[in-house]
Design a protein around this motif. Structure first.
Motif, PDB file in Angstrom:
ATOM      1  N   LEU A  75       0.829  -1.207   0.000  1.00 20.77           N
ATOM      2  CA  LEU A  75       0.000   0.000   0.000  1.00 20.77           C
ATOM      3  C   LEU A  75       0.864   1.259   0.000  1.00 20.77           C
ATOM      4  O   LEU A  75       0.564   2.241  -0.686  1.00 20.77           O
ATOM      5  N   ILE A  76       1.970   1.203   0.767  1.00 21.15           N
ATOM      6  CA  ILE A  76       2.910   2.343   0.800  1.00 21.15           C
ATOM      7  C   ILE A  76       3.566   2.510  -0.573  1.00 21.15           C
ATOM      8  O   ILE A  76       3.726   3.631  -1.078  1.00 21.15           O
ATOM      9  N   PHE A  77       3.971   1.372  -1.176  1.00 24.58           N
ATOM     10  CA  PHE A  77       4.546   1.432  -2.520  1.00 24.58           C
ATOM     11  C   PHE A  77       3.573   2.070  -3.505  1.00 24.58           C
ATOM     12  O   PHE A  77       3.964   2.831  -4.391  1.00 24.58           O
ATOM     13  N   ARG A  78       2.285   1.726  -3.316  1.00 19.62           N
ATOM     14  CA  ARG A  78       1.269   2.281  -4.214  1.00 19.62           C
ATOM     15  C   ARG A  78       1.191   3.801  -4.074  1.00 19.62           C
ATOM     16  O   ARG A  78       1.102   4.527  -5.063  1.00 19.62           O
ATOM     17  N   LYS A  79       1.240   4.292  -2.827  1.00 16.51           N
ATOM     18  CA  LYS A  79       1.213   5.727  -2.582  1.00 16.51           C
ATOM     19  C   LYS A  79       2.454   6.404  -3.158  1.00 16.51           C
ATOM     20  O   LYS A  79       2.387   7.479  -3.773  1.00 16.51           O
ATOM     21  N   LEU A  80       3.632   5.784  -2.936  1.00 21.23           N
ATOM     22  CA  LEU A  80       4.874   6.354  -3.463  1.00 21.23           C
ATOM     23  C   LEU A  80       4.867   6.387  -4.987  1.00 21.23           C
ATOM     24  O   LEU A  80       5.342   7.346  -5.599  1.00 21.23           O
ATOM     25  N   PHE A  81       4.325   5.324  -5.589  1.00 17.93           N
ATOM     26  CA  PHE A  81       4.254   5.285  -7.050  1.00 17.93           C
ATOM     27  C   PHE A  81       3.384   6.411  -7.583  1.00 17.93           C
ATOM     28  O   PHE A  81       3.755   7.110  -8.540  1.00 17.93           O
ATOM     29  N   ALA A  82       2.222   6.589  -6.950  1.00 14.24           N
ATOM     30  CA  ALA A  82       1.290   7.616  -7.430  1.00 14.24           C
ATOM     31  C   ALA A  82       1.847   9.018  -7.230  1.00 14.24           C
ATOM     32  O   ALA A  82       1.632   9.903  -8.075  1.00 14.24           O
ATOM     33  N   LYS A  83       2.576   9.246  -6.136  1.00 11.74           N
ATOM     34  CA  LYS A  83       2.999  10.596  -5.814  1.00 11.74           C
ATOM     35  C   LYS A  83       4.338  10.967  -6.436  1.00 11.74           C
ATOM     36  O   LYS A  83       4.543  12.124  -6.855  1.00 11.74           O
ATOM     37  N   TYR A  84       5.268  10.036  -6.520  1.00 13.57           N
ATOM     38  CA  TYR A  84       6.620  10.378  -6.944  1.00 13.57           C
ATOM     39  C   TYR A  84       7.034   9.682  -8.247  1.00 13.57           C
ATOM     40  O   TYR A  84       7.426  10.342  -9.214  1.00 13.57           O
ATOM     41  N   ILE A  85       6.974   8.354  -8.239  1.00 16.06           N
ATOM     42  CA  ILE A  85       7.525   7.602  -9.374  1.00 16.06           C
ATOM     43  C   ILE A  85       6.765   7.910 -10.657  1.00 16.06           C
ATOM     44  O   ILE A  85       7.366   8.170 -11.708  1.00 16.06           O
ATOM     45  N   PHE A  86       5.421   7.891 -10.588  1.00 21.01           N
ATOM     46  CA  PHE A  86       4.647   8.147 -11.798  1.00 21.01           C
ATOM     47  C   PHE A  86       4.878   9.570 -12.310  1.00 21.01           C
ATOM     48  O   PHE A  86       5.009   9.786 -13.522  1.00 21.01           O
ATOM     49  N   SER A  87       4.957  10.537 -11.401  1.00 21.14           N
ATOM     50  CA  SER A  87       5.209  11.927 -11.820  1.00 21.14           C
ATOM     51  C   SER A  87       6.568  12.055 -12.497  1.00 21.14           C
ATOM     52  O   SER A  87       6.718  12.771 -13.494  1.00 21.14           O
ATOM     53  N   LEU A  88       7.559  11.345 -11.961  1.00 18.56           N
ATOM     54  CA  LEU A  88       8.892  11.376 -12.558  1.00 18.56           C
ATOM     55  C   LEU A  88       8.875  10.751 -13.953  1.00 18.56           C
ATOM     56  O   LEU A  88       9.449  11.309 -14.906  1.00 18.56           O
ATOM     57  N   LEU A  89       8.222   9.593 -14.074  1.00 17.69           N
ATOM     58  CA  LEU A  89       8.140   8.942 -15.380  1.00 17.69           C
ATOM     59  C   LEU A  89       7.399   9.817 -16.391  1.00 17.69           C
ATOM     60  O   LEU A  89       7.774   9.872 -17.573  1.00 17.69           O
ATOM     61  N   LEU A  90       6.368  10.502 -15.943  1.00 19.79           N
ATOM     62  CA  LEU A  90       5.593  11.351 -16.834  1.00 19.79           C
ATOM     63  C   LEU A  90       6.427  12.538 -17.322  1.00 19.79           C
ATOM     64  O   LEU A  90       6.356  12.915 -18.499  1.00 19.79           O
ATOM     65  N   ARG A  91       7.236  13.123 -16.445  1.00 22.00           N
ATOM     66  CA  ARG A  91       8.101  14.237 -16.858  1.00 22.00           C
ATOM     67  C   ARG A  91       9.141  13.772 -17.865  1.00 22.00           C
ATOM     68  O   ARG A  91       9.458  14.487 -18.828  1.00 22.00           O
ATOM     69  N   VAL A  92       9.692  12.573 -17.632  1.00 27.57           N
ATOM     70  CA  VAL A  92      10.676  12.037 -18.585  1.00 27.57           C
ATOM     71  C   VAL A  92      10.020  11.760 -19.934  1.00 27.57           C
ATOM     72  O   VAL A  92      10.584  12.052 -20.995  1.00 27.57           O
ATOM     73  N   ALA A  93       8.804  11.198 -19.913  1.00 30.54           N
ATOM     74  CA  ALA A  93       8.114  10.864 -21.158  1.00 30.54           C
ATOM     75  C   ALA A  93       7.776  12.104 -21.979  1.00 30.54           C
ATOM     76  O   ALA A  93       7.808  12.079 -23.213  1.00 30.54           O
ATOM     77  N   THR A 137       4.032   9.068 -23.290  1.00 26.97           N
ATOM     78  CA  THR A 137       3.180   9.782 -22.332  1.00 26.97           C
ATOM     79  C   THR A 137       1.787   9.175 -22.288  1.00 26.97           C
ATOM     80  O   THR A 137       1.204   8.966 -21.213  1.00 26.97           O
ATOM     81  N   ASN A 138       1.243   8.886 -23.458  1.00 26.80           N
ATOM     82  CA  ASN A 138      -0.090   8.276 -23.526  1.00 26.80           C
ATOM     83  C   ASN A 138      -0.110   6.895 -22.868  1.00 26.80           C
ATOM     84  O   ASN A 138      -1.097   6.525 -22.219  1.00 26.80           O
ATOM     85  N   ILE A 139       0.959   6.145 -23.030  1.00 28.19           N
ATOM     86  CA  ILE A 139       1.032   4.807 -22.423  1.00 28.19           C
ATOM     87  C   ILE A 139       1.034   4.917 -20.899  1.00 28.19           C
ATOM     88  O   ILE A 139       0.312   4.192 -20.205  1.00 28.19           O
ATOM     89  N   PHE A 140       1.847   5.833 -20.358  1.00 28.03           N
ATOM     90  CA  PHE A 140       1.908   6.004 -18.902  1.00 28.03           C
ATOM     91  C   PHE A 140       0.560   6.443 -18.343  1.00 28.03           C
ATOM     92  O   PHE A 140       0.106   5.938 -17.306  1.00 28.03           O
ATOM     93  N   ILE A 141      -0.093   7.393 -19.001  1.00 26.47           N
ATOM     94  CA  ILE A 141      -1.391   7.883 -18.529  1.00 26.47           C
ATOM     95  C   ILE A 141      -2.448   6.778 -18.594  1.00 26.47           C
ATOM     96  O   ILE A 141      -3.278   6.632 -17.694  1.00 26.47           O
ATOM     97  N   ALA A 142      -2.403   5.975 -19.664  1.00 28.85           N
ATOM     98  CA  ALA A 142      -3.392   4.907 -19.828  1.00 28.85           C
ATOM     99  C   ALA A 142      -3.246   3.820 -18.776  1.00 28.85           C
ATOM    100  O   ALA A 142      -4.243   3.247 -18.311  1.00 28.85           O
ATOM    101  N   PHE A 143      -2.005   3.523 -18.368  1.00 26.31           N
ATOM    102  CA  PHE A 143      -1.762   2.419 -17.432  1.00 26.31           C
ATOM    103  C   PHE A 143      -1.602   2.887 -15.988  1.00 26.31           C
ATOM    104  O   PHE A 143      -1.288   2.070 -15.126  1.00 26.31           O
ATOM    105  N   GLU A 144      -1.838   4.172 -15.718  1.00 29.26           N
ATOM    106  CA  GLU A 144      -1.638   4.667 -14.349  1.00 29.26           C
ATOM    107  C   GLU A 144      -2.574   3.973 -13.366  1.00 29.26           C
ATOM    108  O   GLU A 144      -2.117   3.375 -12.373  1.00 29.26           O
TER     109      GLU A 144
END
Length: 360
Positions: free
Chosen positions: A27-45, A54-61
């Motif tokens: 559950l903590i990993f899920r929160k960290l993914f949503a708050k930090y990891i996904f945002s980082l991946l989205l900025r890189v994309a 970018t579309n792939i990351f948004i679709a699979f979030e």
């Protein structure tokens, strides 16, 4: 029957604690993914040359967020006391979950195909319109849902082949019962592929005239000039003549007006010549076909023909050009000391002093 003695065992509480701890960790990993990891991946994309990543990351979030929970359940189940994680039903649920998450992501991604096709159309000048692109997106979504359903059913041991065969046999009966609906679908396919009109076009059919607001595979919505919306079956539209006024390259103005018979020859020639010169120097008039001629005689005088095309096909702009031309003709006639000949009325008084009106 529950053996209450197991709650007194130390190993039971240790395994239960580990199991709950593992689940909370995910559950903590899920929160960290949503708050930090996904945002980082989205900025890189977003720094990549295309928007595909970018579309792939948004679709699979969202599917990935839920996947964290199910992976947490799967891992914590190994430590959960007195639970067999190798249970067939539990394994089927986990396998089906993977299929559902992948299908969910692909379903979301297929919605971005509309934007993808739009960019491809603009870049490579593909002949596709705003109706065909959403159709491809909806068709792709239907295929993803159908494949996902069949794969999940197969995981749980259902015979998908027999189900599909049953649909094939039932489809024959449905086709006979829904032949009108199929005719409309085929009509929609013809309209979308041949494209006699598109959304926003002004069209005229034997049944209705107006602006196209929506095109689906079954029907087309047309808004009339009285602001009513008419839903026309595509089979009816496809089988009848369609006039697309929006595809006109130019718009015609044609009429005759008459000057009185006492107009001299010189005045008549000047009127014709000046109107023609005005039209040839008007930037809103198409230069290829301009005809201003003394056309014929009639009972009111001399009839002058005016024939031209405007460059604009927009109704309001067309009316503006026509109005300016009419005012120019009135100005020329006033300058020449003449006017447009119209039917006149004369009033006679009979012997009994009653008014009698006769029209000429």
């Amino acid at each position: 029957m529950i053996k209450w003695s197991i709650f007194l065992e130390t190993d039971f509480w240790i395994d239960l604690g580990i199991s709950v701890g593992v689940f909370l960790l995910f559950l903590i990993f899920r929160k960290l993914f949503a708050k930090y990891i996904f945002s980082l991946l989205l900025r890189v994309a977003k720094k990549t040359p295309t928007e595909l990543l970018t579309n792939i990351f948004i679709a699979f979030e969202k599917p990935i967020r839920w996947a964290f929970l199910f992976v947490g359940v799967y891992v914590s189940a190994k430590y959960f006391p007195h639970f067999n994680e190798k249970n067939e039903f539990f394994k089927h649920i986990m396998e089906a979950s993977v299929i559902i998450f992948l299908g969910w992501g692909l379903y979301n991604l297929s919605a971005t195909s509309s934007a993808f096709f739009t960019r491809m159309k603009g870049r490579y000048k593909l002949d596709a319109d705003d109706v065909l692109v959403p159709f491809f997106s909806k068709s792709l979504r239907f295929i993803i849902v159908a494949l996902g359903f069949s794969m999940v059913a197969s995981v749980f041991g259902y015979n998908v082949g027999g189900f599909v065969a049953g649909l094939g046999l039932g489809g024959v009966a449905i086709a006979f019962a829904a032949k009108d609906a199929l005719a409309h679908l085929l009509g929609g396919f013809v309209i979308i592929t041949e494209k006699p009109f598109k959304i926003g076009d002004w069209i005229l059919t034997p049944e209705v005239e107006g602006t196209v607001e929506d095109i689906s595979f079954r029907s087309t919505k047309i808004r009339t000039f009285a602001q009513a919306v008419v839903t026309m079956p595509n089979a009816t539209l496809a089988n009848g003549p369609i006039t697309n006024w929006s595809q006109m390259g130019k718009r015609q103005i044609s009429y005759n007006f008459t000057v009185p018979p006492d107009t001299s020859k010189d005045k008549l020639q000047r009127i014709v010549s000046e109107i023609e010169m005005y039209l040839k120097t008007n930037d809103e008039v198409h230069p290829e076909t301009i005809l201003v001629k003394f056309d014929h005689f009639n009972e009111l005088g001399y009839s002058i023909m005016v024939y031209l095309f405007t460059k604009t096909t927009v109704w309001s702009d067309y009316l503006q050009v026509k109005e300016e031309l009419n005012l120019k003709i009135v100005e020329l006639l006033e300058r020449e000391g003449t006017t447009i000949a119209l039917p006149s009325s004369r009033v006679y008084v009979d012997q009994d002093s009653e008014l009698v009106r006769s029209h000429e």
